[in-house]
Design a protein around this motif. Structure first.
Motif, PDB file in Angstrom:
ATOM      1  N   UNK A  38      -5.961   5.789  16.113  1.00  0.00           N
ATOM      2  CA  UNK A  38      -4.945   6.136  17.113  1.00  0.00           C
ATOM      3  C   UNK A  38      -4.466   7.563  16.913  1.00  0.00           C
ATOM      4  N   UNK A  39      -4.351   7.963  15.657  1.00  0.00           N
ATOM      5  CA  UNK A  39      -3.944   9.330  15.328  1.00  0.00           C
ATOM      6  C   UNK A  39      -4.978  10.328  15.881  1.00  0.00           C
TER       7      UNK A  39
ATOM      8  N   UNK B 152       0.844  -1.207   0.000  1.00  0.00           N
ATOM      9  CA  UNK B 152       0.000   0.000   0.000  1.00  0.00           C
ATOM     10  C   UNK B 152       0.878   1.256   0.000  1.00  0.00           C
TER      11      UNK B 152
ATOM     12  N   UNK C 166      -7.239   1.296  12.386  1.00  0.00           N
ATOM     13  CA  UNK C 166      -6.529   1.364  13.670  1.00  0.00           C
ATOM     14  C   UNK C 166      -5.543   2.525  13.669  1.00  0.00           C
ATOM     15  N   UNK C 167      -4.795   2.649  12.580  1.00  0.00           N
ATOM     16  CA  UNK C 167      -3.809   3.710  12.444  1.00  0.00           C
ATOM     17  C   UNK C 167      -4.471   5.089  12.536  1.00  0.00           C
TER      18      UNK C 167
ATOM     19  N   UNK D 161       3.188   6.437   6.237  1.00  0.00           N
ATOM     20  CA  UNK D 161       3.064   6.220   7.681  1.00  0.00           C
ATOM     21  C   UNK D 161       1.588   6.181   8.089  1.00  0.00           C
ATOM     22  N   UNK D 162       0.785   7.106   7.515  1.00  0.00           N
ATOM     23  CA  UNK D 162      -0.624   7.186   7.886  1.00  0.00           C
ATOM     24  C   UNK D 162      -1.417   6.002   7.362  1.00  0.00           C
ATOM     25  N   UNK D 163      -1.057   5.516   6.155  1.00  0.00           N
ATOM     26  CA  UNK D 163      -1.868   4.449   5.561  1.00  0.00           C
ATOM     27  C   UNK D 163      -1.371   3.048   5.909  1.00  0.00           C
ATOM     28  N   UNK D 164      -0.231   2.911   6.520  1.00  0.00           N
ATOM     29  CA  UNK D 164       0.304   1.568   6.769  1.00  0.00           C
ATOM     30  C   UNK D 164      -0.621   0.789   7.694  1.00  0.00           C
ATOM     31  N   UNK D 165      -1.184  -0.336   7.232  1.00  0.00           N
ATOM     32  CA  UNK D 165      -2.090  -1.102   8.085  1.00  0.00           C
ATOM     33  C   UNK D 165      -1.359  -1.816   9.219  1.00  0.00           C
ATOM     34  N   UNK D 166      -0.053  -1.912   9.116  1.00  0.00           N
ATOM     35  CA  UNK D 166       0.701  -2.670  10.108  1.00  0.00           C
ATOM     36  C   UNK D 166       1.478  -1.775  11.073  1.00  0.00           C
ATOM     37  N   UNK D 167       1.289  -0.481  10.962  1.00  0.00           N
ATOM     38  CA  UNK D 167       1.981   0.521  11.797  1.00  0.00           C
ATOM     39  C   UNK D 167       3.496   0.319  11.734  1.00  0.00           C
TER      40      UNK D 167
ATOM     41  N   UNK E 219      -7.518   8.614   4.438  1.00  0.00           N
ATOM     42  CA  UNK E 219      -7.008   8.403   5.788  1.00  0.00           C
ATOM     43  C   UNK E 219      -7.142   9.655   6.664  1.00  0.00           C
TER      44      UNK E 219
ATOM     45  N   UNK F 215       2.215   9.967   3.914  1.00  0.00           N
ATOM     46  CA  UNK F 215       1.039   9.156   3.590  1.00  0.00           C
ATOM     47  C   UNK F 215       1.324   7.670   3.822  1.00  0.00           C
TER      48      UNK F 215
ATOM     49  N   UNK G  86       1.872   7.372  18.248  1.00  0.00           N
ATOM     50  CA  UNK G  86       0.819   6.378  18.081  1.00  0.00           C
ATOM     51  C   UNK G  86       1.235   5.049  18.722  1.00  0.00           C
TER      52      UNK G  86
ATOM     53  N   UNK H  92      -0.429   1.370  21.782  1.00  0.00           N
ATOM     54  CA  UNK H  92      -0.674  -0.022  21.397  1.00  0.00           C
ATOM     55  C   UNK H  92       0.026  -1.000  22.343  1.00  0.00           C
TER      56      UNK H  92
ATOM     57  N   UNK I 257      -6.354  -2.430   9.647  1.00  0.00           N
ATOM     58  CA  UNK I 257      -5.123  -1.849  10.182  1.00  0.00           C
ATOM     59  C   UNK I 257      -5.054  -0.351   9.917  1.00  0.00           C
ATOM     60  N   UNK I 258      -5.570   0.052   8.750  1.00  0.00           N
ATOM     61  CA  UNK I 258      -5.573   1.474   8.399  1.00  0.00           C
ATOM     62  C   UNK I 258      -6.527   2.227   9.333  1.00  0.00           C
TER      63      UNK I 258
ATOM     64  N   UNK J   3      -5.044  -5.562   4.784  1.00  0.00           N
ATOM     65  CA  UNK J   3      -6.388  -5.444   5.372  1.00  0.00           C
ATOM     66  C   UNK J   3      -6.659  -3.996   5.784  1.00  0.00           C
TER      67      UNK J   3
END
Lengths: 71, 270
Positions: B30-31, A21, B26-27, A54-60, B175, A52, B3, B7, B23-24, B20
């Protein structure tokens, strides 16, 4: 903007699942996937610090840090 | 990243599939919490069952992982006993509107101060890709190999008619909208519903040939428009994003504490 600022892409390889992503949505094509399907900053100098990925990463798994001057 | 302070990193990497949308969410959530400056002790996260409900295990707030569809019922109980806490209830589309449909409409009707976040991936992901009430007509799923014949809900219309005082929709592509809308929803006093259209590349994407995670996110970009934008004139089928309802009505726990005061006053008179 100062040209000297350095942008660091801190990537947690254990958390990255290689979904791509961040690679797809990066406006400057800074990021790429390596042979293990983990992301790395291939062209960090092109980064415009939009964060973007960092913000969109689903896995943080990505954190973009700007060192030096603030934008 | 601040952030990361919110967690439970011992449970990471999380259970969700690569790409998935949860996760976005969740991100982004948290923000929003970080920007609001809420402390961990002020937040209670209550979830039911499903992929999306796993979110409560990953955040370092007060968390309750409860039974399927009943997250809003548990959350109402927490809010009634401790009205000063902020309740966030992450739910999937099936959890919120199929199994927990009745709890959803009545929590909305009461206007109790909860923030329901519905991650709508239009499928039951955890159990193997069965169609959900949000799948819609003509969708392929593991229980509908020749495509579905039933129609879906419009969560915003449902929330509106059930009496929710805040309802908003966004997608995982947008986002920054996720963060700004969740912030508004948490600050709103009353029942707030946030629908976030999320991608399930593993089941929904694969069965309907929509491509991988980022291709599905591109579809969210293509198929939605902001409320009031001119794109409506070009294509009427675009799904609207933004805040649909935002109004002030007496909140349930406030009204309840007033009622307690009246009753206590009467008791003391005797």
């Amino acid at each position: 903007m100062s040209k000297q600022k350095k942008i660091l892409h801190k990537i947690n390889r254990n958390w990255c699942k290689g979904c791509g992503i961040c690679v797809h949505f990066c406006p400057k094509n800074v990021l790429e996937l390596d042979k293990d399907d983990k992301v790395f900053a291939a062209h960090p100098d092109d980064c415009i610090f939009c964060r973007m990925c960092e913000l969109r990463c689903p896995d943080l798994a990505i954190e973009v840090i700007s060192q030096g001057n603030k934008i | 990243m601040p952030v990361q302070d919110y967690i439970r990193d011992r449970f990471f990497p999380h259970i969700w599939c690569p790409g998935c949308g949860h996760g976005i969410v969740l991100n982004g959530m948290l923000k929003a919490i970080e920007e609001l400056g809420l402390s961990k002790n002020e937040i209670v996260m209550v979830s039911g069952i499903g992929c999306s409900s796993r979110i409560s295990g990953y955040v370092d707030f007060h968390t309750l992982h409860t039974i399927h569809g009943r997250a809003l019922a548990f959350a109402s109980g927490v809010k009634m006993s401790r009205p000063e806490l902020n309740l966030i209830i992450p739910m999937g589309d099936g959890d919120a509107l199929a199994i927990g449909g009745n709890h959803f409409i009545h929590a909305a009707r009461r206007n109790i101060d909860l923030t329901a976040i519905i991650m709508n991936n239009r499928i039951y992901g955890m159990t193997g890709g069965q169609f959900s009430p949000l799948s819609g007509h003509g969708i392929k799923a593991s229980t509908a190999p020749y495509s579905t014949i039933d129609h879906d809900f419009d969560i915003m219309e449902l929330a509106k008619s059930a009496g929710a005082t805040f309802a908003a929709r966004t997608t995982t592509f947008h986002i920054k909208e996720i963060t700004s809308i969740i912030k508004k929803a948490i600050l709103h006093e009353g029942f707030s519903v946030v629908e976030i259209m999320s991608q399930c590349p593993t089941y929904f994407g694969k069965q309907n040939k929509l491509g991988n995670s980022f291709e599905m996110m591109e579809l969210f970009k293509k198929n939605t428009r902001k409320i009031g934008s001119n794109k409506k004139l070009e294509n009427k089928n675009l799904i609207e994003r933004g805040i649909f309802i935002q109004k002030e009505l007496p909140e349930y726990t406030n009204e309840y504490s007033k009622m307690v005061k009246i009753a206590m006053g009467k008791k003391n008179e005797r």
